[in-house]
Design an enzyme around this catalytic site. Sequence first.
Site, PDB file in Angstrom:
ATOM      1  N   ALA A 269       0.851  -1.189   0.000  1.00 46.21           N
ATOM      2  CA  ALA A 269       0.000   0.000   0.000  1.00 46.21           C
ATOM      3  C   ALA A 269       0.887   1.239   0.000  1.00 46.21           C
ATOM      4  CB  ALA A 269      -0.888   0.020   1.243  1.00 46.21           C
ATOM      5  N   GLU A 271       1.178   5.507   1.194  1.00 43.76           N
ATOM      6  CA  GLU A 271       0.690   6.507   2.150  1.00 43.76           C
ATOM      7  C   GLU A 271       0.458   7.892   1.569  1.00 43.76           C
ATOM      8  OE1 GLU A 271       3.861   5.193   2.145  1.00 43.76           O
ATOM      9  OE2 GLU A 271       5.343   6.708   2.678  1.00 43.76           O
ATOM     10  N   ASN A 272       0.138   8.049   0.282  1.00 43.61           N
ATOM     11  CA  ASN A 272      -0.104   9.373  -0.304  1.00 43.61           C
ATOM     12  C   ASN A 272      -0.953  10.230   0.637  1.00 43.61           C
ATOM     13  OD1 ASN A 272       0.837   8.128  -2.842  1.00 43.61           O
ATOM     14  ND2 ASN A 272      -1.152   7.105  -2.733  1.00 43.61           N
ATOM     15  N   GLU A 305       0.041   2.646   7.013  1.00 46.14           N
ATOM     16  CA  GLU A 305      -0.124   3.764   6.071  1.00 46.14           C
ATOM     17  C   GLU A 305      -0.691   4.983   6.791  1.00 46.14           C
ATOM     18  OE1 GLU A 305       1.491   3.179   3.513  1.00 46.14           O
ATOM     19  OE2 GLU A 305       1.472   0.990   3.671  1.00 46.14           O
ATOM     20  N   HIS A 308       1.970   6.789   8.736  1.00 45.06           N
ATOM     21  CA  HIS A 308       2.873   7.574   7.889  1.00 45.06           C
ATOM     22  C   HIS A 308       2.443   9.045   7.812  1.00 45.06           C
ATOM     23  CE1 HIS A 308       5.974   5.127   6.178  1.00 45.06           C
ATOM     24  NE2 HIS A 308       5.187   4.290   5.532  1.00 45.06           N
ATOM     25  N   GLU A 327      10.281   4.513   7.157  1.00 44.04           N
ATOM     26  CA  GLU A 327       9.791   3.133   7.137  1.00 44.04           C
ATOM     27  C   GLU A 327      10.087   2.361   8.427  1.00 44.04           C
ATOM     28  OE1 GLU A 327       7.610   2.366   5.284  1.00 44.04           O
ATOM     29  OE2 GLU A 327       7.817   3.669   3.543  1.00 44.04           O
TER      30      GLU A 327
END
Length: 880
Positions: A269, A271-272, A305, A308, A327
Amino acid sequence: MRTDTGHVFKLTDYKPTDFVVERIDLTFELDPKATMVVSRVILHRREGVGTDVPLVLDGDELTLDSLLIDGMEIDASLYDATPDSLTIRDLPESAPFEITVTTTLSPETNTKLMGLYRTNGVYCTQCESEGFRRITYFYDRPDVLAVYTVTIIASKDETKQLLSNGNFLGGGNYDEGRHFAAWFDPHPKPSYLFALVGGDLGLVEDTFTTMSGREVALKIYVEHGKEPRAAYAMDALKRSMKWDEEMFGREYDLDIFQIVAVSDFNMGAMENKGLNVFNDKYVLADPETATDADYANIEAIIAHEYFHNWTGNRITCRDWFQLCLKEGLTVYRDHAFSADQRSAPVKRIAEIRLLKAHQFPEDAGPLAHPVRPETYREINNFYTATVYEKGSEVVRMIRTILGADAFRKGMDLYFERHDGDAATIEDFIACFAEASGRDLKQFALWYSQAGTPSVSVSSEWNDTKKTFKVTLEQSLAPTPGQSRKALMHIPLAYGLILPDGSEFEGQPTGGEASGGVIHLTKRKQTFTFSDVPGRPVVSINRGFSAPVNIAMEQSPEDLAHISRHESDGVARWQALNDYATRHLVAASRLARDGRNLMPAGDLADVLIATAKDETLEPAFRAQALALPAESDIAREIGSNIDPDAIHTAREAVLAEVARAGQDVFTTLAASAAKGAYSPDATAAGQRALAGVSMSYASIAEAAADRAKAAFDAADNMTVLAQALQVLAHQFPGADETQDALESFKSRYAENPLVLDKWYSTQAMAPGSSTCDRVEELLASPDFDHTNPNRVRALIGAFTAGNPTGFNRADGAGYRLLARQVVEIDGRNPQLAARLLTAMRSWRSLEPGRQEQARLALLSIRDAGKLSADVSDIVERMLAA
Ligand code: PHE
Ligand code: ZN
């Protein structure tokens, strides 16, 4: 394709950009073959940068349609556009200026799944790490932060939702059956966090009220008809938001948080900012189609996500060398979250297993690299177990060294001081040093030195003086590019267990030790405990406080003593696991030499006693019963590995344990919770214990009917998949197995994620004939070669999860992988490179297999026209 340039990027070469981006305004007119992208960027020359210095922007496979400066066309002699860069000369000395860059993309033919692509009719972007440069020319690097405004125009019928980062500004009708939507993200961000989605999707909605009372709209988009399968993900999201407020004081910072699930995705996935994009495998779940493990992964990845948003987005990385800054820290946070949501010791055991299975071999082979690499040729190859998992362990060690309070202070300081920054590991460490007053210089070597340290432990009991001495000695083997290593700061949690099972509380002399942690900082140190009432047994590296290999000659009796009396559940499991591993290694060596195996009676007794012990939680008992995997045994043996001998030995031990405990396993196999399925950790633990017991009972009976009955009666995917696995792996030739495989396939023909399980179960069936079966499946009509999940389910499962099948002595497994890697590389280099890493331990094989593996690697290297991704991996693997 971006082929290999051989260029090596170096951490020490970091330099800020010559121009500063102020803001960016993007317009997309979506079309499958010709999407038009107009990017307007306002920039100014950085102070001190000479007027002769041009603006050089990144591109990748781009063609420039037009370029304007402050709205005007400029002379062609003032710029150069190539597929991978745009250079503009003669720009203003200090005044801001605007460039308007127009490019045209073909999302439909973008098979790399980087940049703007299409998946099942949905437009979607993936920009980390360097995908934004496949959309427009830009400073595609994480230290360039800008405020984004995005307008999306598309056909109303086909593309109903038009999504991007940040808050919704407005939308409406455009021209000729088209509509538009505009989004504004007030938080400055690097280009890798940009996202756009356009599609006709189903929506699941909820809200979350933050700690300061703001209401946030939560939206999860999935394919139509799959909405009910997003409920668990939504629940996990709300729990994550709450947890980050409570544990780290972190509040969400936009009015809306969106998740889109897509079926073609290279990773788990992304994390935008405000618009996470997920591999649908980590969103969709219901009892009929998802296993307990799937639920646990969804919970962890949704949390990851979401977390983040602060560790990665609000504070991002100065350059890609700092990848672990976001990360490692975010994995640490998602581990802590899962531990709180579930059973902490059981979660920790699973983490240790994974770390040893994936990260330790990476650190011991040709692909070893520091948690913060110092050079790279292709950054996509550094989304590794070392950066993620070892990166998380390093953060965990900081907490062990500082204690919970100082750790939290350090985190608070980090958030406060670096909010809005593109930061470095040095910045991060400085916050903890400052918050605690501790010197972390030596500790920081964990970020720069590759390889798993070894700590050898010996002890000496003096019965007359009542002293107990523990001597620890550290070493770290050379890794690629690092022939000499400095001494590390290794925090080792420990306990001294007295003959009566209680724990000795006194502190030792000989070095720093406090709060149950010994700090090994020199090459060799002896810690002396005085006034110890009787000869204790030392339990060292409790809870896996440091990611090291411990070498200690502990007798089976001592290990059994620890496993009986340890108050810490993880340490208890560690002792059991060490005991089992030692037995399996010895048995594998005997099998390799064609000798008779020694009996496993003592081991069987301990395991069966654990299985029966109702004071222990079922999930823990299930973990204890799951013997070390063949790959774990191989890793412990380390060199000259014969996977067949390991398999033979392990099967023999399994059979002996199964027969000795047949009654216990038969009872436990029938003990699974009755009633409606619930994914919670307690129920999952009961299913895990029943499942592993069913497997032992079937082995003892040497018959497929128990597993087939479980398969037929199953009312959830956990039990069904477990039964299918026992059938396919223990009874490959049985009619029951064929029936089960066929019925599974026809039942789930329309559900790709479940069908993936059908592929991977078969791919992992041990033995030399599986290679041919994999070839057959590759050729079958519903094998979709372009879907990464499907490719991983078959090829990934075979190469990474089937030691005897993949390492077939004639090399057929390696040749299969080599052919697939070259073929996949033409479409999707990132996927190909990742699959190839399954061969990273090839040098530890016995000579015959080693030679076959080498030939297969050479065939890839010589295939010509490789991507930078694959050529980087293959060359590092072949380097001496
Ligand atoms: N940053 C993603 C994560 O949360 C991983 C990722 C990397 C996804 C690159 C896509 C591309 O770990
Ligand atoms: Zn991440």
